[in-house]
Scaffold this active site. Structure first.
Site, PDB file in Angstrom:
ATOM      1  CD  GLU A 172      -3.100  -1.083   0.293  1.00  0.00           C
ATOM      2  OE1 GLU A 172      -3.694  -0.009   0.234  1.00  0.00           O
ATOM      3  OE2 GLU A 172      -3.435  -2.087  -0.394  1.00  0.00           O
ATOM      4  CG  HIS A 249      -3.750   2.543   4.331  1.00  0.00           C
ATOM      5  ND1 HIS A 249      -4.531   3.335   3.532  1.00  0.00           N
ATOM      6  CD2 HIS A 249      -3.436   1.458   3.591  1.00  0.00           C
ATOM      7  CE1 HIS A 249      -4.691   2.754   2.345  1.00  0.00           C
ATOM      8  NE2 HIS A 249      -4.040   1.605   2.360  1.00  0.00           N
ATOM      9  CB  CYS A 375      -4.921   9.778   2.778  1.00  0.00           C
ATOM     10  SG  CYS A 375      -5.329   8.899   4.269  1.00  0.00           S
TER      11      CYS A 375
HETATM   12  O1  SUG Z   1      -7.829   2.785  -0.017  1.00  0.00           O
HETATM   13  N1  SUG Z   1     -10.653   4.866   0.051  1.00  0.00           N
HETATM   14  C1  SUG Z   1      -9.220   4.712   0.155  1.00  0.00           C
HETATM   15  C2  SUG Z   1      -8.677   5.643   1.219  1.00  0.00           C
HETATM   16  C3  SUG Z   1      -7.179   5.667   1.216  1.00  0.00           C
HETATM   17  C4  SUG Z   1      -6.619   6.467   2.347  1.00  0.00           C
HETATM   18  N2  SUG Z   1      -5.210   6.483   2.294  1.00  0.00           N
HETATM   19  C5  SUG Z   1      -4.376   6.409   3.337  1.00  0.00           C
HETATM   20  N3  SUG Z   1      -4.786   6.080   4.528  1.00  0.00           N
HETATM   21  N4  SUG Z   1      -3.140   6.635   3.117  1.00  0.00           N
HETATM   22  C6  SUG Z   1      -8.858   3.268   0.481  1.00  0.00           C
HETATM   23  O2  SUG Z   1      -9.590   2.630   1.258  1.00  0.00           O
HETATM   24  C7  SUG Z   1     -12.830   4.513  -0.971  1.00  0.00           C
HETATM   25  C8  SUG Z   1     -13.422   4.479  -2.348  1.00  0.00           C
HETATM   26  C9  SUG Z   1     -14.920   4.358  -2.325  1.00  0.00           C
HETATM   27  O3  SUG Z   1     -15.454   3.611  -1.512  1.00  0.00           O
HETATM   28  O4  SUG Z   1     -15.566   5.067  -3.142  1.00  0.00           O
HETATM   29  C10 SUG Z   1     -11.308   4.342  -0.974  1.00  0.00           C
HETATM   30  O5  SUG Z   1     -10.775   3.760  -1.884  1.00  0.00           O
END
Ligand code: SUG
Length: 446
Positions: A172, A249, A375
């Site tokens: 990730e 994460h 993020c």
């Molecule tokens: O991978 N949300 C992302 C959020 C990422 C956050 N990044 C960090 N923590 N670095 C994920 O879960 C949601 C998309 C949706 O449901 O429409 C999404 O992909």
């Protein structure tokens, strides 16, 4: 001495930003599934945050959104005919698939790649590995395009671009990677935080409810290909209970900057042992400082809902006393939670750590999908020569900020819901928007 400093690059929110509930284990994504989104507002919120960091005197760039929808993916899965009929058929038979192919998830550029600066690697070059993001289908569509864009932006002999790790070993990117160092420009300690193992599954305590996205094997592969010396790498397990509470994460429960690690008491598995191993490995010129927030002060639940630890922790330019203090870049949700706000104020008031200010930002559109300030940013540490080699069109000067705001206002919809994805006009609109962004950034986009 070489001038070496950090630069932050914020992911520009793409015009198809919507809430699809695609990320099981990310409680915000599930909770807000099918709400209508506000793409224009989302992009402007992100630009405003990035511009403020530039105004604080930091090097600030942006990373472009990836082109969506992925009609090539839909065609490869058997949807055929004209573009409009591919969209129509997918919308009818597997709506979640259409959402996934339209997802603007590339905005969360902390997941774009893992970055190791030249001062950490044996060959003295910057290393980048796009994350394979294989644990979520919509995110697994990102790495190829991300790799193309990163190669164009960080282009030159100073940069080594690796292929993503094999998809069986989930990776990730920087969201599970903390780089600590006495100062940015010193050889650092790169901490790879993993959730589980593919090859030694039985050796690790696992989360019971939600998936662990990061495999230790991916982390080890990256430490090897980035040519980190053995003293400059550490592998630490995420707390499986935290994953089960919604910490998908590790950057949801900890953030590091130079010699400071700011984290929740329940971030790591066997945390006191984990912190001891960091102390033992520490080789920085300044003392290593842990700012740990106890569960009794801010519960893990409040940490997750406010995204306290998804704040950015940044070193500010030298002040009049010749010091470099640090600032927390927090989401508004932290200010609204009295316990979290009090904890931030306590940390700032204490002389035992260099964190001296806080700035709050409204990035709610991203937060509703589980993406806070950290993020939304990818960071790197660069020598001045490396910085000069970065594609100039991505730095956020005030002129480019204005050009981006104009671009967003021209091309983005105010509101988007799943039903809008069926509309073939949206596809034409977002394609035109990204074509026009190439002009603003002087960069062809993948
Ligand atoms: O991978 N949300 C992302 C959020 C990422 C956050 N990044 C960090 N923590 N670095 C994920 O879960 C949601 C998309 C949706 O449901 O429409 C999404 O992909």
């Amino acid at each position: 001495m070489l001038k070496i400093s950090e630069a932050n690059f914020d992911g520009l929110v793409g015009p198809t930003h919507h809430y699809a509930g695609l990320s099981f284990g990310n409680v915000a994504s599930t909770r807000n599934a099918k709400l209508h989104s506000q793409p224009k507002k989302a992009a402007l919120q992100g630009i405003a945050k990035a511009a403020k960091l530039r105004d604080l005197g930091l090097d600030q760039g942006i990373l472009p959104p990836l082109r969506r929808p992925r009609l090539d993916t839909l065609r490869s899965l058997g949807f055929s005919g004209s573009d409009a009929s591919v969209i129509e058929r997918a919308a009818k038979s597997v709506p979640q698939l259409l959402s996934a192919c339209y997802s603007a998830s590339s905005m969360w550029v902390a997941n774009a790649a893992t970055f190791s600066p030249s001062c950490d690697s044996a060959d003295g070059r910057v290393h980048l590995t796009p994350a394979n993001l294989s644990s979520k289908f919509h995110r697994s569509l990102e790495p190829k395009q991300t790799g193309v864009n990163l190669r164009r932006i960080f282009n030159g002999p100073e940069f080594v671009h690796h292929e993503p790790v094999v998809p069986q070993f989930g990776d990730e990117g920087a969201a599970n990677h903390i780089r600590l160092a006495g100062r940015h420009g010193e050889a650092g300690l790169e901490i790879f935080v993993f959730g589980g193992s593919i090859l030694q599954d039985g050796n690790f305590q696992k989360p019971k409810k939600y998936p662990a996205r990061q495999a230790v094997e991916a982390s080890e592969a990256i430490a090897n290909t980035h040519e980190l010396d053995l003293e400059g790498r550490l592998f630490i397990q995420q707390n499986p209970d935290a994953i089960d509470s919604g910490v998908f994460h590790n950057d949801v429960v900890s953030v590091g900057n130079e010699n400071v690690l700011f984290l929740h008491e329940r971030a790591f598995f066997q945390q006191s042992f984990a912190l001891e191993s960091i102390r033992r490995a520490w080789r920085g010129s300044r003392d290593f400082l842990v700012v740990e927030i106890l569960d009794s002060e801010v519960s893990l639940e409040d940490a997750i809902s406010s995204y306290l630890f998804n704040s950015q922790l940044v070193t500010l330019p030298e002040n009049s006393e010749g010091d470099h203090s640090m600032a927390l870049i927090c989401p508004e949700e932290c200010r609204e939670n009295p316990k979290v706000k009090a904890a931030i104020e306590r940390v700032i008031s204490e002389a035992s750590n260099p964190i001296q200010e806080v700035h709050y930002f409204d990035v709610r559109e991203s937060m509703r999908n589980g993406g806070g300030p950290a993020c939304l940013r990818f960071r790197g540490v660069f020598t001045s020569d490396e910085k000069k080699a970065v594609h100039p069109g991505i730095w956020l000067s005030s002129e480019r900020e204005q050009a981006l705001i104009t671009w967003v206002n021209r091309h983005y919809r105010d509101r988007l819901s799943f039903d809008d994805l069926r509309d073939p006009k949206l596809f034409l609109e977002v394609t035109a928007a990204l074509d026009d962004l190439e002009r603003v950034l002087s960069l062809p986009l993948a």
